[in-house]
Scaffold this active site. Structure first.
Site, PDB file in Angstrom:
ATOM      1  N   GLU A 155       0.884  -1.176   0.000  1.00 36.39           N
ATOM      2  CA  GLU A 155       0.000   0.000   0.000  1.00 36.39           C
ATOM      3  C   GLU A 155       0.921   1.225   0.000  1.00 36.39           C
ATOM      4  O   GLU A 155       1.747   1.380   0.909  1.00 36.39           O
ATOM      5  CB  GLU A 155      -0.825  -0.083   1.284  1.00 36.39           C
ATOM      6  CG  GLU A 155      -1.833   0.979   1.502  1.00 36.39           C
ATOM      7  CD  GLU A 155      -2.641   0.720   2.785  1.00 36.39           C
ATOM      8  OE1 GLU A 155      -3.848   0.940   2.750  1.00 36.39           O
ATOM      9  OE2 GLU A 155      -2.074   0.299   3.820  1.00 36.39           O
ATOM     10  N   ASN A 193      -5.903  -0.797   6.819  1.00 33.18           N
ATOM     11  CA  ASN A 193      -6.233  -0.804   8.245  1.00 33.18           C
ATOM     12  C   ASN A 193      -7.502  -0.010   8.566  1.00 33.18           C
ATOM     13  O   ASN A 193      -8.142  -0.258   9.582  1.00 33.18           O
ATOM     14  CB  ASN A 193      -5.044  -0.316   9.069  1.00 33.18           C
ATOM     15  CG  ASN A 193      -4.006  -1.411   9.193  1.00 33.18           C
ATOM     16  OD1 ASN A 193      -4.349  -2.583   9.247  1.00 33.18           O
ATOM     17  ND2 ASN A 193      -2.738  -1.043   9.216  1.00 33.18           N
TER      18      ASN A 193
HETATM   19  N1  CAA Z   1       8.173 -17.490   4.140  1.00 32.34           N
HETATM   20  C1  CAA Z   1       7.930 -18.494   3.285  1.00 32.34           C
HETATM   21  N2  CAA Z   1       6.780 -19.198   3.281  1.00 32.34           N
HETATM   22  C2  CAA Z   1       5.836 -18.879   4.213  1.00 32.34           C
HETATM   23  C3  CAA Z   1       6.040 -17.837   5.152  1.00 32.34           C
HETATM   24  C4  CAA Z   1       7.267 -17.114   5.078  1.00 32.34           C
HETATM   25  N3  CAA Z   1       7.547 -16.089   5.890  1.00 32.34           N
HETATM   26  N4  CAA Z   1       4.929 -17.747   5.933  1.00 32.34           N
HETATM   27  C5  CAA Z   1       4.062 -18.683   5.507  1.00 32.34           C
HETATM   28  N5  CAA Z   1       4.609 -19.360   4.468  1.00 32.34           N
HETATM   29  C6  CAA Z   1       3.980 -20.386   3.628  1.00 32.34           C
HETATM   30  C7  CAA Z   1       3.823 -21.723   4.275  1.00 32.34           C
HETATM   31  O1  CAA Z   1       4.962 -22.509   4.131  1.00 32.34           O
HETATM   32  C8  CAA Z   1       2.656 -22.322   3.489  1.00 32.34           C
HETATM   33  O2  CAA Z   1       3.009 -22.792   2.222  1.00 32.34           O
HETATM   34  P1  CAA Z   1       2.139 -23.971   1.488  1.00 32.34           P
HETATM   35  O3  CAA Z   1       0.726 -23.489   1.411  1.00 32.34           O
HETATM   36  O4  CAA Z   1       2.788 -24.080   0.135  1.00 32.34           O
HETATM   37  O5  CAA Z   1       2.345 -25.140   2.375  1.00 32.34           O
HETATM   38  C9  CAA Z   1       1.802 -21.138   3.219  1.00 32.34           C
HETATM   39  O6  CAA Z   1       2.639 -19.981   3.355  1.00 32.34           O
HETATM   40  C10 CAA Z   1       0.692 -21.147   4.193  1.00 32.34           C
HETATM   41  O7  CAA Z   1       1.240 -21.172   5.540  1.00 32.34           O
HETATM   42  P2  CAA Z   1       0.774 -22.156   6.705  1.00 32.34           P
HETATM   43  O8  CAA Z   1       0.295 -23.448   6.143  1.00 32.34           O
HETATM   44  O9  CAA Z   1       1.813 -22.162   7.766  1.00 32.34           O
HETATM   45  O10 CAA Z   1      -0.407 -21.420   7.406  1.00 32.34           O
HETATM   46  P3  CAA Z   1      -1.688 -20.841   6.766  1.00 32.34           P
HETATM   47  O11 CAA Z   1      -2.289 -21.757   5.777  1.00 32.34           O
HETATM   48  O12 CAA Z   1      -2.489 -20.388   7.923  1.00 32.34           O
HETATM   49  O13 CAA Z   1      -1.196 -19.544   5.968  1.00 32.34           O
HETATM   50  C11 CAA Z   1      -0.901 -17.218   5.984  1.00 32.34           C
HETATM   51  C12 CAA Z   1      -0.523 -18.529   6.615  1.00 32.34           C
HETATM   52  C13 CAA Z   1      -0.291 -17.080   4.601  1.00 32.34           C
HETATM   53  C14 CAA Z   1      -0.326 -16.153   6.907  1.00 32.34           C
HETATM   54  C15 CAA Z   1      -2.456 -17.152   5.831  1.00 32.34           C
HETATM   55  O14 CAA Z   1      -3.075 -17.602   6.980  1.00 32.34           O
HETATM   56  C16 CAA Z   1      -2.953 -15.753   5.559  1.00 32.34           C
HETATM   57  O15 CAA Z   1      -2.923 -15.280   4.429  1.00 32.34           O
HETATM   58  N6  CAA Z   1      -3.425 -15.073   6.610  1.00 32.34           N
HETATM   59  C17 CAA Z   1      -3.886 -13.697   6.527  1.00 32.34           C
HETATM   60  C18 CAA Z   1      -2.702 -12.793   6.565  1.00 32.34           C
HETATM   61  C19 CAA Z   1      -3.099 -11.367   6.480  1.00 32.34           C
HETATM   62  O16 CAA Z   1      -4.255 -11.004   6.355  1.00 32.34           O
HETATM   63  N7  CAA Z   1      -2.085 -10.510   6.548  1.00 32.34           N
HETATM   64  C20 CAA Z   1      -2.303  -9.093   6.524  1.00 32.34           C
HETATM   65  C21 CAA Z   1      -2.356  -8.630   7.925  1.00 32.34           C
HETATM   66  S1  CAA Z   1      -2.670  -6.915   7.955  1.00 32.34           S
HETATM   67  C22 CAA Z   1      -1.190  -6.227   7.780  1.00 32.34           C
HETATM   68  O17 CAA Z   1      -0.151  -6.834   7.654  1.00 32.34           O
HETATM   69  C23 CAA Z   1      -1.239  -4.761   7.808  1.00 32.34           C
HETATM   70  C24 CAA Z   1      -1.040  -4.141   9.137  1.00 32.34           C
HETATM   71  O18 CAA Z   1      -0.574  -3.018   9.131  1.00 32.34           O
HETATM   72  C25 CAA Z   1      -1.490  -4.741  10.397  1.00 32.34           C
END
Ligand code: CAA
Length: 285
Positions: A155, A193
């Site tokens: 963003e 946000n």
């Molecule tokens: N590096 C490499 N790979 C990663 C990783 C990283 N740092 N973090 C997660 N992964 C990978 C995992 O290995 C996994 O890969 P596969 O699907 O190929 O197996 C994949 O990402 C999914 O991870 P998990 O299986 O461990 O867990 P999950 O299915 O729950 O996914 C997630 C994790 C990608 C975080 C997912 O849950 C998600 O998209 N969550 C929402 C995240 C979100 O909304 N973020 C924005 C927050 S708001 C923000 O950031 C702004 C702010 O100012 C607050």
């Protein structure tokens, strides 16, 4: 000001979760990266995290280059003075306005005139941070999402004086790092946000008022609206202290009672239960 083709080295300030993720995606995009933090153990931890993340991405075929080659482009330092060779600065320290301003003010004195300054702040006004420097035209918000290596968005926030050139360079750099960009004007919470945090805050009211338990609130939103995690799990993942701080920014900055932070969210923060990072939030980790 440097054109994107002239940007070779990116400096990232702050080696926490966001800073290390930004350093990683910048190095993956082929840039030389200098990551700066005053805690050397934080820098070591960041590099270990990057190593793990790169190994995972390589194993899955999501990156072609060998992780050691990417890691070889990342240098660590504890001194701001080591950043003078950088062409673009991305600050990603915790949300402390005074400290961010102090760092930008110091950098403004030592960095060459062509260097652009970006802040990864999730809610502090870009215009106010820019006022700590004499280069507000070359100051911009560059807000990555967590986890940075996985999430597809940056963003971009234009401060009051941000030039079109600074915006275009930041957009191109973000795209080189594999991200899609959206552009926001500088108002509390920007786009993501402004919309996400009231949803999370409402989930805490729903919990506080006993309408449902945490598991049902999360399952309802996860399965009912196709989100990867429910709002309370996401809040634990972001950090309840961060969610509370952003709600306060929305409430103070927009002056509307609909943004009042939920007392239950505040109670978790008062208890030091910040979510995943402290091992306890709405859920235990
Ligand atoms: N590096 C490499 N790979 C990663 C990783 C990283 N740092 N973090 C997660 N992964 C990978 C995992 O290995 C996994 O890969 P596969 O699907 O190929 O197996 C994949 O990402 C999914 O991870 P998990 O299986 O461990 O867990 P999950 O299915 O729950 O996914 C997630 C994790 C990608 C975080 C997912 O849950 C998600 O998209 N969550 C929402 C995240 C979100 O909304 N973020 C924005 C927050 S708001 C923000 O950031 C702004 C702010 O100012 C607050």
């Amino acid at each position: 000001m440097a054109l994107t083709s002239q940007i070779k080295t990116i400096a990232v300030i702050g080696a926490g979760q966001m800073g290390s993720g930004i350093a990683q995606v910048a190095a993956q995009a082929g840039f030389q990266v200098i990551i700066c933090d005053n805690r050397s153990e934080g820098l070591n931890k960041a590099v270990q995290g990057i190593e793990k993340s790169l190994a995972k991405l390589f194993e899955k075929g999501k990156i072609d280059e060998h992780p050691p080659a990417i890691l070889g482009r990342i240098k660590k330092t504890t001194q701001l003075s080591d950043l003078v060779s950088a062409d673009f600065i991305i600050e990603a320290i915790h949300e402390n306005e005074a400290l961010k301003k102090e760092i930008f003010s110091q950098l403004d004195k030592i960095m060459p005139a062509h260097v652009t300054f970006a802040s990864n702040t999730s809610s502090l006004p870009i215009t106010r941070l820019a006022s700590a420097t004499l280069r507000p035209q070359q100051f911009i918000g560059m807000h990555f999402m967590n986890p940075v290596p996985i999430m597809g968005l940056v963003e971009i926030i234009r401060g009051h004086s941000t030039s079109n050139e600074t915006y275009e360079i930041t957009k191109l750099l973000s795209e080189k790092m594999g991200k899609v960009t959206v552009c926001s004007q500088d108002y509390p919470g920007f786009i993501v946000n402004r919309i996400l945090m009231p949803m999370i805050n409402e989930a805490f009211y729903t919990l506080m008022e006993g309408i449902a338990n945490a598991e049902d609130i999360d399952a309802g939103m996860k399965l009912g609206t196709n989100q990867p995690m429910g709002p309370l799990t996401l809040a634990d993942f972001i950090g309840l202290d961060t969610c509370y701080a952003i709600m306060k920014v929305l409430h103070d900055g927009l002056g509307d009672s609909k943004y009042r932070p939920c007392p239950l969210l505040k109670k978790y923060v008062d208890a030091g239960h910040f979510g995943k990072k402290t091992g306890q939030g709405v859920y235990k980790y």
